[in-house]
Write an enzyme that holds these catalytic residues in place. Structure first.
Site, PDB file in Angstrom:
ATOM      1  N   TYR A  22       0.832  -1.066  -0.119  1.00 53.78           N
ATOM      2  CA  TYR A  22       0.031  -0.076  -0.055  1.00 53.78           C
ATOM      3  C   TYR A  22       0.926   1.288  -0.096  1.00 53.78           C
ATOM      4  O   TYR A  22       0.254   2.286  -0.007  1.00 53.78           O
ATOM      5  CB  TYR A  22      -1.024  -0.020   1.292  1.00 53.78           C
ATOM      6  CG  TYR A  22      -1.850  -1.207   1.183  1.00 53.78           C
ATOM      7  CD1 TYR A  22      -2.870  -1.456   0.113  1.00 53.78           C
ATOM      8  CD2 TYR A  22      -1.925  -2.067   2.136  1.00 53.78           C
ATOM      9  CE1 TYR A  22      -3.767  -2.544   0.119  1.00 53.78           C
ATOM     10  CE2 TYR A  22      -2.868  -3.149   2.294  1.00 53.78           C
ATOM     11  CZ  TYR A  22      -3.747  -3.292   1.208  1.00 53.78           C
ATOM     12  OH  TYR A  22      -4.677  -4.479   0.982  1.00 53.78           O
ATOM     13  N   HIS A 100      -8.901   1.554  -5.228  1.00 59.45           N
ATOM     14  CA  HIS A 100      -7.977   0.920  -4.799  1.00 59.45           C
ATOM     15  C   HIS A 100      -6.559   1.556  -4.943  1.00 59.45           C
ATOM     16  O   HIS A 100      -6.366   1.567  -6.039  1.00 59.45           O
ATOM     17  CB  HIS A 100      -8.334  -0.742  -4.927  1.00 59.45           C
ATOM     18  CG  HIS A 100      -9.647  -1.224  -4.768  1.00 59.45           C
ATOM     19  ND1 HIS A 100     -10.172  -1.367  -3.432  1.00 59.45           N
ATOM     20  CD2 HIS A 100     -10.572  -1.294  -5.520  1.00 59.45           C
ATOM     21  CE1 HIS A 100     -11.233  -1.689  -3.589  1.00 59.45           C
ATOM     22  NE2 HIS A 100     -11.550  -1.669  -4.746  1.00 59.45           N
TER      23      HIS A 100
HETATM   24  C1  DQA Z   1      -7.660  -2.086  -0.771  1.00 64.87           C
HETATM   25  C2  DQA Z   1      -7.583  -3.742  -1.210  1.00 64.87           C
HETATM   26  C3  DQA Z   1      -8.419  -4.561  -0.293  1.00 64.87           C
HETATM   27  O1  DQA Z   1      -8.638  -5.545  -0.905  1.00 64.87           O
HETATM   28  C4  DQA Z   1      -8.122  -4.486   0.970  1.00 64.87           C
HETATM   29  O2  DQA Z   1      -8.841  -5.342   1.700  1.00 64.87           O
HETATM   30  C5  DQA Z   1      -7.814  -3.354   1.548  1.00 64.87           C
HETATM   31  C6  DQA Z   1      -7.184  -1.991   0.608  1.00 64.87           C
HETATM   32  C7  DQA Z   1      -6.836  -1.208  -1.680  1.00 64.87           C
HETATM   33  O3  DQA Z   1      -6.851  -0.081  -1.458  1.00 64.87           O
HETATM   34  O4  DQA Z   1      -5.732  -1.628  -2.431  1.00 64.87           O
HETATM   35  O5  DQA Z   1      -8.167  -2.773   2.815  1.00 64.87           O
HETATM   36  O6  DQA Z   1      -8.973  -1.467  -0.811  1.00 64.87           O
END
Ligand code: DQA
Length: 169
Positions: A22, A100
């Site tokens: 992330y 995402h």
């Molecule tokens: C997310 C992807 C989701 O699968 C995960 O549970 C997250 C972050 C992303 O921003 O990549 O909490 O939403």
């Protein structure tokens, strides 16, 4: 124009949460970048983060009365499970764009399915925090279409108009 950014569960831990997936920026840092991005485009950016599904639903429901032009949402893990958030998105006229940080389609079968995306205008996934910026661009275009429709002169008709899409008829 006012765009509401909703960050879902565990996104408050960005910076320390799986930074290889992330990124290293914290949520306050990302929010500041998004506000600056909006300022440069004459878009007011409001941001909020919650770990609670019901709060996300309340924010979506309140968007018309809060004069929110469009929503950019990262539902976090609720993406993969929440019919309730999908229903809330369908229940309001506010255009919603799902974003995402990671590419959810490249992270195994359990993340490759988004329950919420089918209720959204579209999805941006895999560009780190820049997914939000692309999402803001898309949301702004949905709220303020690039080309305004030309208004046609109204046809004269004595017949009463009926709504074609009214499911009760
Ligand atoms: C997310 C992807 C989701 O699968 C995960 O549970 C997250 C972050 C992303 O921003 O990549 O909490 O939403």
């Amino acid at each position: 124009m006012r765009i509401l950014i909703i960050h879902g569960p565990s996104l408050n831990l960005l910076g320390t949460r799986e930074p290889d997936v992330y990124g290293h920026r914290t949520l306050p840092e990302i929010d500041e970048l998004l506000r600056a991005y909006g300022r440069a485009r004459d878009i007011e950016i409001a941001t909020c983060q919650t770990n609670h599904e019901g709060t996300i639903i309340d924010l979506i429901h309140a968007s018309p009365e809060q004069k929110v032009s469009a929503i950019v949402i990262n539902p976090g893990a609720y993406t993969h499970t929440s019919m309730a958030i999908a229903d809330a998105i369908r229940a309001v006229p506010t255009p919603v764009v799902e974003v995402h940080l990671s590419n959810i389609f490249a992270r195994g079968p359990e993340r490759a399915r988004s329950v919420t995306a089918s209720a959204c205008r579209g999805i941006v996934s895999g560009f780190g925090y820049e997914s939000y910026m692309i999402g803001i661009d898309a949301a702004a275009r949905m709220a303020r279409p690039a080309r305004a429709k030309r208004s046609r002169p109204a046809k004269k008709s004595s017949r009463r108009r009926t709504k074609k899409s009214d499911p009760d008829r």
